[in-house]
Scaffold this motif. Structure first.
Motif, mmCIF file in Angstrom:
data_model
loop_
_atom_site.group_PDB
_atom_site.id
_atom_site.type_symbol
_atom_site.label_atom_id
_atom_site.label_comp_id
_atom_site.label_asym_id
_atom_site.label_seq_id
_atom_site.Cartn_x
_atom_site.Cartn_y
_atom_site.Cartn_z
ATOM 1 N N ILE A 34 1.149 -1.176 -0.147
ATOM 2 C CA ILE A 34 0.151 -0.388 -0.152
ATOM 3 C C ILE A 34 0.960 1.286 0.279
ATOM 4 O O ILE A 34 1.871 1.535 1.008
ATOM 5 C CB ILE A 34 -0.548 0.150 1.162
ATOM 6 N N ASN A 35 0.623 2.007 -1.103
ATOM 7 C CA ASN A 35 1.487 2.810 -1.190
ATOM 8 C C ASN A 35 3.434 2.944 -0.851
ATOM 9 O O ASN A 35 3.879 3.866 0.181
ATOM 10 C CB ASN A 35 1.343 4.791 -0.056
ATOM 11 N N GLY A 36 3.713 1.770 -1.672
ATOM 12 C CA GLY A 36 4.827 1.814 -1.366
ATOM 13 C C GLY A 36 5.634 1.310 0.222
ATOM 14 O O GLY A 36 6.582 0.008 0.455
ATOM 15 N N LEU A 51 -5.999 9.779 0.712
ATOM 16 C CA LEU A 51 -7.523 8.962 -0.164
ATOM 17 C C LEU A 51 -7.439 8.257 -1.383
ATOM 18 O O LEU A 51 -7.787 7.689 -2.023
ATOM 19 C CB LEU A 51 -7.967 10.503 -0.833
ATOM 20 N N ALA A 52 -6.279 8.495 -2.344
ATOM 21 C CA ALA A 52 -5.522 8.000 -3.679
ATOM 22 C C ALA A 52 -4.311 6.715 -3.386
ATOM 23 O O ALA A 52 -3.478 7.820 -3.223
ATOM 24 C CB ALA A 52 -5.715 8.668 -4.812
ATOM 25 N N SER A 53 -4.557 5.848 -3.213
ATOM 26 C CA SER A 53 -3.683 5.202 -2.575
ATOM 27 C C SER A 53 -2.851 3.667 -3.836
ATOM 28 O O SER A 53 -3.997 3.195 -5.076
ATOM 29 C CB SER A 53 -4.196 4.063 -1.605
ATOM 30 N N LEU A 54 -2.487 3.368 -4.765
ATOM 31 C CA LEU A 54 -1.523 2.674 -5.120
ATOM 32 C C LEU A 54 -1.172 1.679 -4.688
ATOM 33 O O LEU A 54 -0.824 1.661 -3.601
ATOM 34 C CB LEU A 54 -0.268 3.043 -5.657
ATOM 35 N N ILE A 62 -8.249 -11.938 -1.633
ATOM 36 C CA ILE A 62 -8.598 -10.442 -2.389
ATOM 37 C C ILE A 62 -8.804 -9.640 -1.460
ATOM 38 O O ILE A 62 -9.533 -9.582 -0.409
ATOM 39 C CB ILE A 62 -9.802 -10.983 -2.788
ATOM 40 N N ALA A 63 -7.719 -8.295 -2.398
ATOM 41 C CA ALA A 63 -8.130 -7.102 -0.979
ATOM 42 C C ALA A 63 -9.512 -6.172 -1.692
ATOM 43 O O ALA A 63 -9.759 -6.242 -2.817
ATOM 44 C CB ALA A 63 -6.834 -6.574 -1.264
ATOM 45 N N TYR A 64 -9.560 -5.844 -0.279
ATOM 46 C CA TYR A 64 -11.241 -5.162 -0.549
ATOM 47 C C TYR A 64 -10.734 -3.599 -0.190
ATOM 48 O O TYR A 64 -10.537 -3.103 1.498
ATOM 49 C CB TYR A 64 -12.732 -5.557 0.330
ATOM 50 N N VAL A 65 -11.059 -2.497 -0.973
ATOM 51 C CA VAL A 65 -11.063 -1.237 -0.262
ATOM 52 C C VAL A 65 -12.204 -0.352 -0.519
ATOM 53 O O VAL A 65 -12.731 -0.366 -1.139
ATOM 54 C CB VAL A 65 -9.974 0.249 -1.569
ATOM 55 N N TYR A 66 -12.444 0.198 1.215
ATOM 56 C CA TYR A 66 -13.602 0.527 1.603
ATOM 57 C C TYR A 66 -13.532 2.208 1.582
ATOM 58 O O TYR A 66 -11.857 3.023 1.965
ATOM 59 C CB TYR A 66 -13.742 0.353 2.861
ATOM 60 N N SER A 67 -14.253 2.954 1.516
ATOM 61 C CA SER A 67 -14.491 5.000 1.543
ATOM 62 C C SER A 67 -13.970 4.949 2.873
ATOM 63 O O SER A 67 -13.233 6.529 2.587
ATOM 64 C CB SER A 67 -15.910 4.197 1.205
ATOM 65 N N ASP A 68 -13.958 4.597 3.853
ATOM 66 C CA ASP A 68 -13.894 4.897 5.098
ATOM 67 C C ASP A 68 -12.643 4.256 5.845
ATOM 68 O O ASP A 68 -12.537 2.896 5.870
ATOM 69 C CB ASP A 68 -15.035 4.986 5.798
ATOM 70 N N ALA A 87 -6.731 3.257 -6.116
ATOM 71 C CA ALA A 87 -7.321 3.140 -5.559
ATOM 72 C C ALA A 87 -7.900 4.444 -4.805
ATOM 73 O O ALA A 87 -7.221 5.381 -4.346
ATOM 74 C CB ALA A 87 -7.370 1.897 -4.449
ATOM 75 N N PHE A 88 -9.502 4.854 -4.304
ATOM 76 C CA PHE A 88 -9.886 5.366 -3.626
ATOM 77 C C PHE A 88 -10.764 5.683 -2.637
ATOM 78 O O PHE A 88 -11.919 4.771 -2.886
ATOM 79 C CB PHE A 88 -10.509 6.938 -4.813
#
Length: 95
Positions: A34-36, A51-54, A62-68, A87-88
């Protein structure tokens, strides 16, 4: 007869728990980046810090990106094993 029923109930309960517990202790094998920042054999929720992550999913999970934060809110992105995404979201869950 009552003792047999009680013993049988205990055996069924123990078998059910034995099948349920290994699934909850599962950790993905590999690296989640996550972000390096790498996380070896990750399990659980990780804050992205931005907020924006590589996100690079080099695991078998499986990885799930959540808004909060704390892996709550809406799922913004699903990253399959071997996948990469910009991902945002505020947190990432992998089991």
């Amino acid at each position: 007869m009552r003792r047999i029923a009680t013993a049988l109930g205990a055996v069924v309960t123990a078998g059910t728990l034995a099948l349920a517990i290994p699934g909850s202790a599962y950790a993905a094998t590999g690296n989640l980046v996550i972000n390096g920042v790498g996380h070896n054999n990750p399990s659980g929720c990780f804050a992205t810090g931005t907020l924006a992550s590589l996100i690079v999913n080099q695991t078998d999970g499986i990885a799930y990106v959540y808004s909060d934060l704390n892996c709550s809110g809406d799922v913004q992105e699903i990253i399959q094993p071997g996948g990469t995404a910009l991902a945002f979201g505020s947190s990432v869950y992998i089991g």
